[in-house]
Design a protein around this motif. Structure first.
Motif, PDB file in Angstrom:
ATOM      1  N   VAL A   3      -9.078   1.819  13.628  1.00 18.80           N
ATOM      2  CA  VAL A   3      -9.746   0.118  13.025  1.00 18.80           C
ATOM      3  C   VAL A   3     -10.677   0.699  11.992  1.00 18.80           C
ATOM      4  O   VAL A   3     -11.194  -0.349  11.202  1.00 18.80           O
ATOM      5  N   ASN A   4     -10.965   1.834  11.819  1.00 18.56           N
ATOM      6  CA  ASN A   4     -12.255   1.796  10.675  1.00 18.56           C
ATOM      7  C   ASN A   4     -11.331   2.783   9.241  1.00 18.56           C
ATOM      8  O   ASN A   4     -12.748   3.659   9.352  1.00 18.56           O
ATOM      9  N   ALA A   5     -10.081   2.956   9.789  1.00 17.95           N
ATOM     10  CA  ALA A   5      -9.193   3.438   8.315  1.00 17.95           C
ATOM     11  C   ALA A   5      -9.681   2.947   7.346  1.00 17.95           C
ATOM     12  O   ALA A   5     -10.154   1.857   7.989  1.00 17.95           O
ATOM     13  N   PRO A   6      -9.780   3.802   6.487  1.00 18.83           N
ATOM     14  CA  PRO A   6      -9.332   2.744   5.281  1.00 18.83           C
ATOM     15  C   PRO A   6      -8.509   1.524   5.172  1.00 18.83           C
ATOM     16  O   PRO A   6      -7.666   1.825   5.224  1.00 18.83           O
ATOM     17  N   LEU A   7      -8.892   0.085   4.297  1.00 20.83           N
ATOM     18  CA  LEU A   7      -8.170  -0.211   4.392  1.00 20.83           C
ATOM     19  C   LEU A   7      -6.970  -0.372   3.549  1.00 20.83           C
ATOM     20  O   LEU A   7      -5.648  -0.950   4.277  1.00 20.83           O
ATOM     21  N   ASP A   8      -6.636   0.473   2.495  1.00 20.69           N
ATOM     22  CA  ASP A   8      -5.352   0.754   2.067  1.00 20.69           C
ATOM     23  C   ASP A   8      -4.225   1.345   3.470  1.00 20.69           C
ATOM     24  O   ASP A   8      -3.214   1.192   2.974  1.00 20.69           O
ATOM     25  N   GLU A   9      -4.885   1.914   4.022  1.00 29.14           N
ATOM     26  CA  GLU A   9      -4.310   2.927   5.340  1.00 29.14           C
ATOM     27  C   GLU A   9      -4.332   1.784   6.333  1.00 29.14           C
ATOM     28  O   GLU A   9      -2.413   1.581   6.818  1.00 29.14           O
ATOM     29  N   GLN A  10      -4.625   0.920   6.375  1.00 30.23           N
ATOM     30  CA  GLN A  10      -4.870  -0.528   7.619  1.00 30.23           C
ATOM     31  C   GLN A  10      -3.172  -1.373   6.809  1.00 30.23           C
ATOM     32  O   GLN A  10      -2.345  -1.360   7.955  1.00 30.23           O
ATOM     33  N   PHE A  11      -3.887  -1.088   6.022  1.00 30.79           N
ATOM     34  CA  PHE A  11      -2.657  -1.894   4.588  1.00 30.79           C
ATOM     35  C   PHE A  11      -0.664  -1.879   4.992  1.00 30.79           C
ATOM     36  O   PHE A  11       0.268  -2.222   4.945  1.00 30.79           O
ATOM     37  N   ILE A  12      -0.808  -0.169   4.777  1.00 29.55           N
ATOM     38  CA  ILE A  12       0.229   0.154   4.290  1.00 29.55           C
ATOM     39  C   ILE A  12       1.208   0.700   5.978  1.00 29.55           C
ATOM     40  O   ILE A  12       2.030  -0.001   5.959  1.00 29.55           O
ATOM     41  N   TYR A  13       0.013   0.967   6.554  1.00 23.03           N
ATOM     42  CA  TYR A  13       0.769   1.200   7.994  1.00 23.03           C
ATOM     43  C   TYR A  13       1.228   0.066   8.428  1.00 23.03           C
ATOM     44  O   TYR A  13       2.304  -0.630   9.159  1.00 23.03           O
ATOM     45  N   ASN A  14       1.133  -1.408   8.964  1.00 19.92           N
ATOM     46  CA  ASN A  14       0.694  -2.639   9.373  1.00 19.92           C
ATOM     47  C   ASN A  14       2.325  -3.316   8.317  1.00 19.92           C
ATOM     48  O   ASN A  14       3.128  -4.140   8.407  1.00 19.92           O
ATOM     49  N   PHE A  15       2.054  -2.987   6.590  1.00 21.88           N
ATOM     50  CA  PHE A  15       2.897  -3.737   6.122  1.00 21.88           C
ATOM     51  C   PHE A  15       4.186  -3.146   6.294  1.00 21.88           C
ATOM     52  O   PHE A  15       5.346  -4.011   6.924  1.00 21.88           O
ATOM     53  N   LYS A  16       4.695  -1.678   6.504  1.00 24.90           N
ATOM     54  CA  LYS A  16       5.889  -0.684   7.372  1.00 24.90           C
ATOM     55  C   LYS A  16       6.023  -1.190   8.757  1.00 24.90           C
ATOM     56  O   LYS A  16       7.266  -1.459   8.299  1.00 24.90           O
ATOM     57  N   ARG A  17       4.573  -2.250   9.229  1.00 20.82           N
ATOM     58  CA  ARG A  17       5.543  -1.795  10.689  1.00 20.82           C
ATOM     59  C   ARG A  17       6.165  -3.158  11.012  1.00 20.82           C
ATOM     60  O   ARG A  17       6.763  -3.418  11.296  1.00 20.82           O
ATOM     61  N   ASN A  18       5.926  -4.272   9.441  1.00 20.66           N
ATOM     62  CA  ASN A  18       6.655  -5.621   9.328  1.00 20.66           C
ATOM     63  C   ASN A  18       7.962  -5.310   8.776  1.00 20.66           C
ATOM     64  O   ASN A  18       8.574  -6.016   8.943  1.00 20.66           O
ATOM     65  N   GLY A  19       8.039  -4.247   8.573  1.00 19.48           N
ATOM     66  CA  GLY A  19       9.604  -3.910   8.268  1.00 19.48           C
ATOM     67  C   GLY A  19       9.826  -4.201   5.705  1.00 19.48           C
ATOM     68  O   GLY A  19      10.783  -4.313   5.551  1.00 19.48           O
ATOM     69  N   GLY A  20       7.887  -4.240   5.598  1.00 19.61           N
ATOM     70  CA  GLY A  20       8.439  -3.902   4.342  1.00 19.61           C
ATOM     71  C   GLY A  20       9.002  -2.746   3.702  1.00 19.61           C
ATOM     72  O   GLY A  20       8.557  -2.254   4.181  1.00 19.61           O
ATOM     73  N   LYS A  21       9.173  -2.960   2.391  1.00 19.07           N
ATOM     74  CA  LYS A  21       9.189  -1.486   1.669  1.00 19.07           C
ATOM     75  C   LYS A  21       7.975  -0.981   0.733  1.00 19.07           C
ATOM     76  O   LYS A  21       8.345  -1.772  -0.533  1.00 19.07           O
TER      77      LYS A  21
END
Length: 200
Positions: free
Chosen positions: A30-48
């Motif tokens: 949760v303390n990871a940089p915002l870009d890492e959080q976004f990329i992880y969650n975006f890809k988990r949602n199925g985004g390319k």
């Protein structure tokens, strides 16, 4: 969790703390940089996700997407004049598109905590997400990544002092799930490509 329990198993269910530790091995801190959080969650949602260091890479990735999907010389839905040139370069019609193969758009922000994309009427006019084409290509920059939806609403409020946009919405699901749950009620899954340009 002790070494013996890992090897031989245990009859007692793991505590909530142990579950959280196991989950955190694979999810961003949760303390990871915002870009890492976004990329992880975006890809988990199925985004390319396609990272671009410069404008030339944006064009190359865009052409690769067109080639992969056989969208050359097709029609696209696009409301933003600054994106028209990339469509024209690739012979993609966008004026009064009757059967668009995809939507090409910018976005307001990228929401890190849920991996979603925030749009407004500036990008999608008054269309609801289920009225947009299934295929979407979004062009965004790393400076558009923010923490939460409420941060996104604050950014919109400060960005548009006049001509405030309407139809503020997020798209979060980028692939059809086998078993829909109540959190996805009323949402339609999109095949979404994100061209993310580094601008810091």
């Amino acid at each position: 969790m002790s070494l013996f329990r890992k090897i031989f198993g245990s009859n007692t269910p793991p505590s909530e703390e142990e579950k959280d530790k196991e989950y955190s091995k694979y999810s961003p801190d949760v303390n990871a940089p915002l870009d890492e959080q976004f990329i992880y969650n975006f890809k988990r949602n199925g985004g390319k996700f396609l990272y671009c260091e410069n404008e030339a890479e944006v064009k190359d990735h865009f052409e690769n997407i067109l080639e992969e999907n056989d969208w050359f010389e097709n029609e696209a839905l696009c409301y933003e004049p600054k994106l028209f040139s990339i469509l024209e370069e690739n012979k993609i019609g966008y004026h009064e598109a009757k059967k668009p193969s995809f939507l090409l758009a910018n976005c307001e922000n990228l929401i890190a905590d849920e991996g979603s994309i925030l749009f407004s009427s500036k990008q999608i006019k008054q269309h609801k997400p289920n009225e947009l084409p299934i295929n979407i290509i979004v062009f965004a920059t790393t400076s558009q990544i923010i923490g939460t939806k409420s941060d996104g609403l604050s950014v919109i409020k400060n960005k548009y002092l006049r001509d405030y946009p309407t139809n503020i919405t997020t798209i979060k699901y980028f692939e059809k799930v086998e078993e829909e749950d109540f959190t996805q009620y009323g949402s339609s899954a999109k095949n979404l490509y994100l061209l993310l340009l580094e601008d810091f």
